[in-house]
Design a protein around this motif. Sequence first.
Motif, PDB file in Angstrom:
ATOM      1  N   VAL A   1       0.828  -1.197   0.000  1.00 28.78           N
ATOM      2  CA  VAL A   1       0.000   0.000   0.000  1.00 28.78           C
ATOM      3  C   VAL A   1       0.867   1.254   0.000  1.00 28.78           C
ATOM      4  CG1 VAL A   1      -1.693   1.340   1.298  1.00 28.78           C
ATOM      5  CG2 VAL A   1      -1.937  -1.143   1.129  1.00 28.78           C
ATOM      6  N   ASP A   2       1.963   1.219   0.768  1.00 30.45           N
ATOM      7  CA  ASP A   2       2.848   2.383   0.836  1.00 30.45           C
ATOM      8  C   ASP A   2       3.477   2.685  -0.522  1.00 30.45           C
ATOM      9  OD1 ASP A   2       2.322   2.722   3.477  1.00 30.45           O
ATOM     10  OD2 ASP A   2       4.136   1.730   4.208  1.00 30.45           O
ATOM     11  N   VAL A   3       3.895   1.663  -1.227  1.00 31.58           N
ATOM     12  CA  VAL A   3       4.484   1.854  -2.555  1.00 31.58           C
ATOM     13  C   VAL A   3       3.429   2.373  -3.520  1.00 31.58           C
ATOM     14  CG1 VAL A   3       5.510   0.677  -4.548  1.00 31.58           C
ATOM     15  CG2 VAL A   3       6.282   0.137  -2.231  1.00 31.58           C
ATOM     16  N   ALA A   4       2.229   1.799  -3.457  1.00 34.10           N
ATOM     17  CA  ALA A   4       1.140   2.243  -4.325  1.00 34.10           C
ATOM     18  C   ALA A   4       0.800   3.707  -4.078  1.00 34.10           C
ATOM     19  CB  ALA A   4      -0.096   1.377  -4.098  1.00 34.10           C
ATOM     20  N   THR A   5       0.795   4.091  -2.807  1.00 35.95           N
ATOM     21  CA  THR A   5       0.510   5.485  -2.456  1.00 35.95           C
ATOM     22  C   THR A   5       1.598   6.407  -2.979  1.00 35.95           C
ATOM     23  OG1 THR A   5      -0.655   4.806  -0.453  1.00 35.95           O
ATOM     24  CG2 THR A   5       0.094   7.089  -0.560  1.00 35.95           C
ATOM     25  N   GLU A   6       2.853   5.983  -2.840  1.00 36.97           N
ATOM     26  CA  GLU A   6       3.977   6.786  -3.316  1.00 36.97           C
ATOM     27  C   GLU A   6       3.905   6.990  -4.825  1.00 36.97           C
ATOM     28  OE1 GLU A   6       8.868   6.542  -3.444  1.00 36.97           O
ATOM     29  OE2 GLU A   6       7.737   5.324  -2.006  1.00 36.97           O
ATOM     30  N   ILE A   7       3.578   5.946  -5.548  1.00 35.84           N
ATOM     31  CA  ILE A   7       3.464   6.043  -7.009  1.00 35.84           C
ATOM     32  C   ILE A   7       2.333   6.987  -7.390  1.00 35.84           C
ATOM     33  CG2 ILE A   7       2.827   4.768  -9.096  1.00 35.84           C
ATOM     34  CD1 ILE A   7       4.297   2.347  -7.894  1.00 35.84           C
ATOM     35  N   PHE A   8       1.201   6.849  -6.715  1.00 36.23           N
ATOM     36  CA  PHE A   8       0.052   7.708  -7.036  1.00 36.23           C
ATOM     37  C   PHE A   8       0.371   9.173  -6.757  1.00 36.23           C
ATOM     38  CE2 PHE A   8      -3.966   9.844  -6.306  1.00 36.23           C
ATOM     39  CZ  PHE A   8      -4.742   9.386  -7.364  1.00 36.23           C
ATOM     40  N   GLU A   9       0.988   9.445  -5.620  1.00 38.33           N
ATOM     41  CA  GLU A   9       1.316  10.829  -5.272  1.00 38.33           C
ATOM     42  C   GLU A   9       2.326  11.422  -6.249  1.00 38.33           C
ATOM     43  OE1 GLU A   9      -0.195  12.750  -3.146  1.00 38.33           O
ATOM     44  OE2 GLU A   9      -1.529  11.067  -2.685  1.00 38.33           O
ATOM     45  N   GLU A  10       3.197  10.593  -6.785  1.00 42.36           N
ATOM     46  CA  GLU A  10       4.156  11.070  -7.780  1.00 42.36           C
ATOM     47  C   GLU A  10       3.436  11.599  -9.016  1.00 42.36           C
ATOM     48  OE1 GLU A  10       7.532   9.209 -10.813  1.00 42.36           O
ATOM     49  OE2 GLU A  10       6.823   8.027  -9.095  1.00 42.36           O
ATOM     50  N   HIS A  11       2.342  10.951  -9.370  1.00 43.49           N
ATOM     51  CA  HIS A  11       1.618  11.322 -10.584  1.00 43.49           C
ATOM     52  C   HIS A  11       0.431  12.249 -10.326  1.00 43.49           C
ATOM     53  CE1 HIS A  11       3.968   8.593 -13.016  1.00 43.49           C
ATOM     54  NE2 HIS A  11       3.709   7.605 -12.181  1.00 43.49           N
ATOM     55  N   ARG A  12       0.111  12.509  -9.063  1.00 41.36           N
ATOM     56  CA  ARG A  12      -1.062  13.315  -8.742  1.00 41.36           C
ATOM     57  C   ARG A  12      -1.078  14.683  -9.434  1.00 41.36           C
ATOM     58  NH1 ARG A  12      -5.026  13.721  -4.699  1.00 41.36           N
ATOM     59  NH2 ARG A  12      -4.138  12.006  -3.464  1.00 41.36           N
ATOM     60  N   PRO A  13       0.035  15.449  -9.463  1.00 43.78           N
ATOM     61  CA  PRO A  13      -0.017  16.762 -10.115  1.00 43.78           C
ATOM     62  C   PRO A  13      -0.489  16.698 -11.573  1.00 43.78           C
ATOM     63  CG  PRO A  13       1.984  16.578  -8.814  1.00 43.78           C
ATOM     64  CD  PRO A  13       1.368  15.214  -8.835  1.00 43.78           C
ATOM     65  N   VAL A  14      -0.004  15.701 -12.318  1.00 41.43           N
ATOM     66  CA  VAL A  14      -0.426  15.560 -13.710  1.00 41.43           C
ATOM     67  C   VAL A  14      -1.901  15.167 -13.779  1.00 41.43           C
ATOM     68  CG1 VAL A  14      -0.154  14.202 -15.820  1.00 41.43           C
ATOM     69  CG2 VAL A  14       1.856  15.044 -14.607  1.00 41.43           C
ATOM     70  N   LEU A  15      -2.320  14.245 -12.942  1.00 41.11           N
ATOM     71  CA  LEU A  15      -3.717  13.800 -12.944  1.00 41.11           C
ATOM     72  C   LEU A  15      -4.656  14.954 -12.610  1.00 41.11           C
ATOM     73  CD1 LEU A  15      -3.349  10.369 -11.097  1.00 41.11           C
ATOM     74  CD2 LEU A  15      -3.112  10.878 -13.533  1.00 41.11           C
ATOM     75  N   THR A  16      -4.275  15.729 -11.594  1.00 41.26           N
ATOM     76  CA  THR A  16      -5.095  16.884 -11.213  1.00 41.26           C
ATOM     77  C   THR A  16      -5.106  17.921 -12.326  1.00 41.26           C
ATOM     78  OG1 THR A  16      -4.563  16.520  -8.873  1.00 41.26           O
ATOM     79  CG2 THR A  16      -5.433  18.687  -9.484  1.00 41.26           C
TER      80      THR A  16
END
Length: 293
Positions: free
Chosen positions: A3-18
């Motif tokens: 879950v921690d790795v998945a969260t880290e990956i998602f947060e890395e891409h969050r600016p582009v997604l937003t």
Amino acid sequence: MTVDVATEIFEEHRPVLTGVAYRMLGRVADAEDVVQEAWLRWSAAREDVREPRAFLVRITTRLAIDRLRHLRSRRETYPGTWLPEPVVTDFGPTPPDTAERAVLADTVSVAVLVVLESLSPLERAVFVLREAFGFPYAEIATALDRTEAAVRQLAGRARRHVEERKPRYDVDPAERRDLTERFLAAASGGGIEQLLALLAPDVRLVSDGGGKAKAARRIIETADKVGRYLFTVAGELDPDGELRVMELNGGPAVVYFAGGKADTVFQIEVSQGVIQCGYIIRNPDKLSGLPVE
């Protein structure tokens, strides 16, 4: 994948997604809802995903398209003129490349977002992914479940449409900020003549009150009418409120705060050293996310 790795990956891409979701929808709350739903789908599918970036962009784009189709009917009955929700400009961890940041700023500007409203949801998605973020045509085709040839056609049509309808404004940030600050000085303490001197003869003023705040229902045109309207509005502001210049949608904007919250946003577009267009946003639903401090 933990879950921690998945969260880290998602947060890395969050600016582009937003960034994709906001340019698609024009509202921060809708964009955040889409990104949250993308997170839920990512959490459920993360073990089977080989290319997280492609998966996240694809899910976010498709969710945004679905939501945009739903919002279209509501915007057709919107009271007065619809303008996008102002957002504090934050491009995230993008490379400090001036040209790239200029493109990002342009595609998030009020003028461009208004034009994007006239595109179909698919055209808008292709334009945002290609023009704002530079995604390859093949990747966009996969995200939209279309052929690359079809995506290229959509991209060309969307680009021509935007170029034909997008007003031609100067993008010199220093000049735009200078005129914004001179407008603030004229509106807060100057006279009508000082204000009129900043306006182009054929200046346009577009207002959005959403039926919840006082605003002109129709576009006001000509320097005399716009100047007198703005001078009247400035005179009605509570002297205990605060006028502040903030960076919104890729450029400076005057924000009026009253009672501990944002009440009015005024942003300008500049050409040949004068104000060619002004946008006033007063719909409280679109201002609640602006920081007070």
